[in-house]
Design a protein around this motif. Structure first.
Motif, PDB file in Angstrom:
ATOM      1  N   VAL A  79      -5.417 -14.031   4.442  1.00  0.00           N
ATOM      2  CA  VAL A  79      -4.246 -13.363   5.192  1.00  0.00           C
ATOM      3  C   VAL A  79      -3.374 -12.564   4.274  1.00  0.00           C
ATOM      4  O   VAL A  79      -3.028 -11.184   4.242  1.00  0.00           O
ATOM      5  CB  VAL A  79      -3.769 -14.014   6.331  1.00  0.00           C
ATOM      6  CG1 VAL A  79      -2.564 -13.017   7.034  1.00  0.00           C
ATOM      7  CG2 VAL A  79      -4.556 -14.739   7.405  1.00  0.00           C
ATOM      8  N   PHE A  80      -2.727 -13.140   3.331  1.00  0.00           N
ATOM      9  CA  PHE A  80      -1.665 -12.705   2.466  1.00  0.00           C
ATOM     10  C   PHE A  80      -2.411 -11.710   1.430  1.00  0.00           C
ATOM     11  O   PHE A  80      -1.869 -10.646   0.904  1.00  0.00           O
ATOM     12  CB  PHE A  80      -0.929 -13.708   1.823  1.00  0.00           C
ATOM     13  CG  PHE A  80       0.473 -14.125   2.654  1.00  0.00           C
ATOM     14  CD1 PHE A  80       0.550 -13.646   4.036  1.00  0.00           C
ATOM     15  CD2 PHE A  80       1.077 -14.837   2.149  1.00  0.00           C
ATOM     16  CE1 PHE A  80       1.716 -13.597   4.660  1.00  0.00           C
ATOM     17  CE2 PHE A  80       2.544 -15.259   2.649  1.00  0.00           C
ATOM     18  CZ  PHE A  80       2.690 -14.818   4.121  1.00  0.00           C
ATOM     19  N   SER A  81      -3.586 -12.332   0.842  1.00  0.00           N
ATOM     20  CA  SER A  81      -4.042 -11.292  -0.265  1.00  0.00           C
ATOM     21  C   SER A  81      -4.433 -10.107   0.485  1.00  0.00           C
ATOM     22  O   SER A  81      -4.158  -8.896  -0.369  1.00  0.00           O
ATOM     23  CB  SER A  81      -5.246 -12.219  -0.667  1.00  0.00           C
ATOM     24  OG  SER A  81      -6.190 -12.575   0.217  1.00  0.00           O
ATOM     25  N   ARG A  82      -4.881  -9.991   1.670  1.00  0.00           N
ATOM     26  CA  ARG A  82      -5.360  -8.861   2.210  1.00  0.00           C
ATOM     27  C   ARG A  82      -4.132  -7.954   2.717  1.00  0.00           C
ATOM     28  O   ARG A  82      -3.973  -6.843   2.369  1.00  0.00           O
ATOM     29  CB  ARG A  82      -6.025  -8.906   3.547  1.00  0.00           C
ATOM     30  CG  ARG A  82      -6.677  -7.938   4.452  1.00  0.00           C
ATOM     31  CD  ARG A  82      -7.455  -8.090   5.530  1.00  0.00           C
ATOM     32  NE  ARG A  82      -8.025  -7.182   6.035  1.00  0.00           N
ATOM     33  CZ  ARG A  82      -9.388  -6.826   5.816  1.00  0.00           C
ATOM     34  NH1 ARG A  82      -9.977  -7.300   4.849  1.00  0.00           N
ATOM     35  NH2 ARG A  82      -9.787  -5.425   6.262  1.00  0.00           N
ATOM     36  N   MET A  83      -2.998  -8.739   2.892  1.00  0.00           N
ATOM     37  CA  MET A  83      -1.719  -7.975   3.338  1.00  0.00           C
ATOM     38  C   MET A  83      -1.082  -7.310   2.179  1.00  0.00           C
ATOM     39  O   MET A  83      -0.815  -6.192   2.149  1.00  0.00           O
ATOM     40  CB  MET A  83      -0.697  -8.971   3.812  1.00  0.00           C
ATOM     41  CG  MET A  83      -1.078  -9.263   5.401  1.00  0.00           C
ATOM     42  SD  MET A  83       0.444 -10.214   5.956  1.00  0.00           S
ATOM     43  CE  MET A  83       1.964  -9.404   5.793  1.00  0.00           C
ATOM     44  N   ALA A  84      -1.253  -7.993   0.999  1.00  0.00           N
ATOM     45  CA  ALA A  84      -0.907  -7.439  -0.318  1.00  0.00           C
ATOM     46  C   ALA A  84      -1.579  -6.006  -0.587  1.00  0.00           C
ATOM     47  O   ALA A  84      -0.923  -5.182  -0.964  1.00  0.00           O
ATOM     48  CB  ALA A  84      -1.077  -8.673  -1.316  1.00  0.00           C
TER      49      ALA A  84
END
Length: 299
Positions: A79-84
Motif C-alpha cells: 500500500v505505501f510503496s504504491r502510494m509513494a
C-alpha cells in the motif's frame, strides 16, 4: 470552533480520477537511507520526484506493519510503496520509514511503544529538514492506523509540518487495543512489570509479543489531544466498513471537533486496509487522488 469551519465530505460512491496541477513527473529516484536515532538506525526509502522544490510527505506505517505496508492484490507493491510511486508521479516526494523494531530498522519489536515511534517520526522530520533538497520546501505527514496516532503527536511536536493526512487513525488506543487483545490480557499487562513480555493472539491469526509497557501507554496516549495542539491543515480519511476504528463516521467527526484549523473529513466505503486484499482500485481511484487534491490545496 464553530461548525461553519468544518468541511465534512462523506463519499460512499466510486470516485473518478481527478486532475491535478501538481507537476507530473515521469521518473522518480528511489533509494534506501539510514537515519540515526540514538545508538540505533532507522531504515527508510526516499522516493524523490524529478523536479526541484518538490514537497515531501513522511509516511508512517501501522501496527505490526513496515514501510511498504500490506501487499496489494494483483500488484507487486505494498500500500505505501504504491502510494509513494503514485505521489512521485504527481510531483510529491516521500520518505517511508520502518519504525525501530519493525522491518529492517534496528531494535526489537517487543520494545515497541507509542513514545518510541513518536520519537522516530520526529527524528525523521528533522532528518528531512537537514537535507538540502527539502530544507525550505513543504512537508506533510501521512499516517495510517497506529501511524496516524504517531503522526498526530509528531505534528504537535514540530511547528514545521505544513499538512497532515490521517488514514483510519487509531483514535482511542485503549478501546482499539482492548478490542484486539481482549480485556483480560490488557488488564494483566497493566498490572505487570513494564519489562514483562506479553504475548497476544491477533484476530488475523498471528501472535505478537510486546512488553507490558506498550499496554501501559494505552490509557495515557491521546491522539485527539495531540490534534488539538496542531492548528495546521488536517485531512482525515476514514473507512465506513472499518472493524477496528469504529463507529464511523463518529470517530472521524471527533477529529474535526478537537482540531482547530483548516480541515476535511472523508469517509470512504471500504475497510481498514483500503480494500487492498481485493486489488488497487480503491487506492488508485479514491485514496491517493483525495490526498493529491488536498496537497494541491495545501502544499
Amino acid at each position: 470552533m464553530c461548525l461553519s469551519k468544518k468541511l465534512i465530505a462523506l463519499n460512499f460512491g466510486v470516485a473518478s480520477l481527478v486532475s491535478f496541477s501538481l507537476v507530473q513527473s515521469a521518473t522518480a529516484e528511489e533509494r534506501i537511507v539510514s537515519i540515526p536515532v540514538g545508538d540505533q538506525n532507522m531504515v527508510a526509502t526516499l522516493e524523490t520526484a524529478s523536479q526541484e522544490n518538490a514537497p515531501i510527505a513522511l509516511l508512517l506505517h501501522g501496527f505490526t506493519g513496515t514501510r511498504d505496508e500490506l501487499p496489494v492484490k494483483e500488484t507487486d507493491e505494498g500500500v505505501f510503496s504504491r502510494m509513494a510511486r503514485l505521489l512521485a508521479e504527481q510531483g510529491v516526494s516521500s520518505l517511508r520509514i520502518d519504525f525501530r523494531g519493525s522491518g529492517e530498522s534496528d531494535g526489537k519489536w517487543e520494545d515497541t511503544i507509542f513514545s518510541s515511534q513518536i520519537k522516530d517520526a520526529v527524528t525523521a522530520i528533522a532528518w528531512i529538514r537537514a537535507q538540502d533538497a527539502f530544507k525550505g520546501g513543504k512537508l506533510a505527514l501521512i499516517g495510517w492506523s497506529q501511524g496516524g496516532l504517531v503522526a498526530s503527536h509528531a505534528a504537535a511536536a514540530r511547528s514545521d509540518v505544513d499538512s497532515v493526512v490521517l488514514m483510519a487513525p487509531a483514535t482511542n488506543p485503549l478501546v482499539t487495543f482492548t478490542g484486539l487483545f481482549g480485556k483480560e490480557l490488557v488488564e494483566k499487562a497493566m498490572s505487570s512489570d513494564p519489562e514483562t513480555p506479553i504475548t497476544a493472539s491477533l484476530p488475523w491469526g498471528v501472535d505478537t509479543t510486546l512488553k507490558a509497557r506498550f499496554y501501559q501507554e494505552l490509557p495515557i496516549t491521546s491522539p485527539l489531544a495531540a490534534a488539538a495542539q496542531y492548528d495546521g491543515p488536517l485531512m482525515v480519511i476514514m473507512a465506513q466498513k472499518d472493524a477496528l476504528i469504529t463507529p464511523q463516521p463518529a470517530i472521524g467527526e471527533a477529529w474535526m471537533r478537537y482540531h482547530s484549523g483548516e480541515e476535511k473529513l472523508l469517509v470512504l466505503d471500504t475497510d481498514h486496509v483500503w480494500s487492498a486484499f481485493e486489488g488497487p482500485k480503491m487506492i488508485d481511484e479514491q485514496v491517493v487522488p483525495a490526498i493529491l487534491e488536498w496537497f494541491e490545496e495545501q502544499l
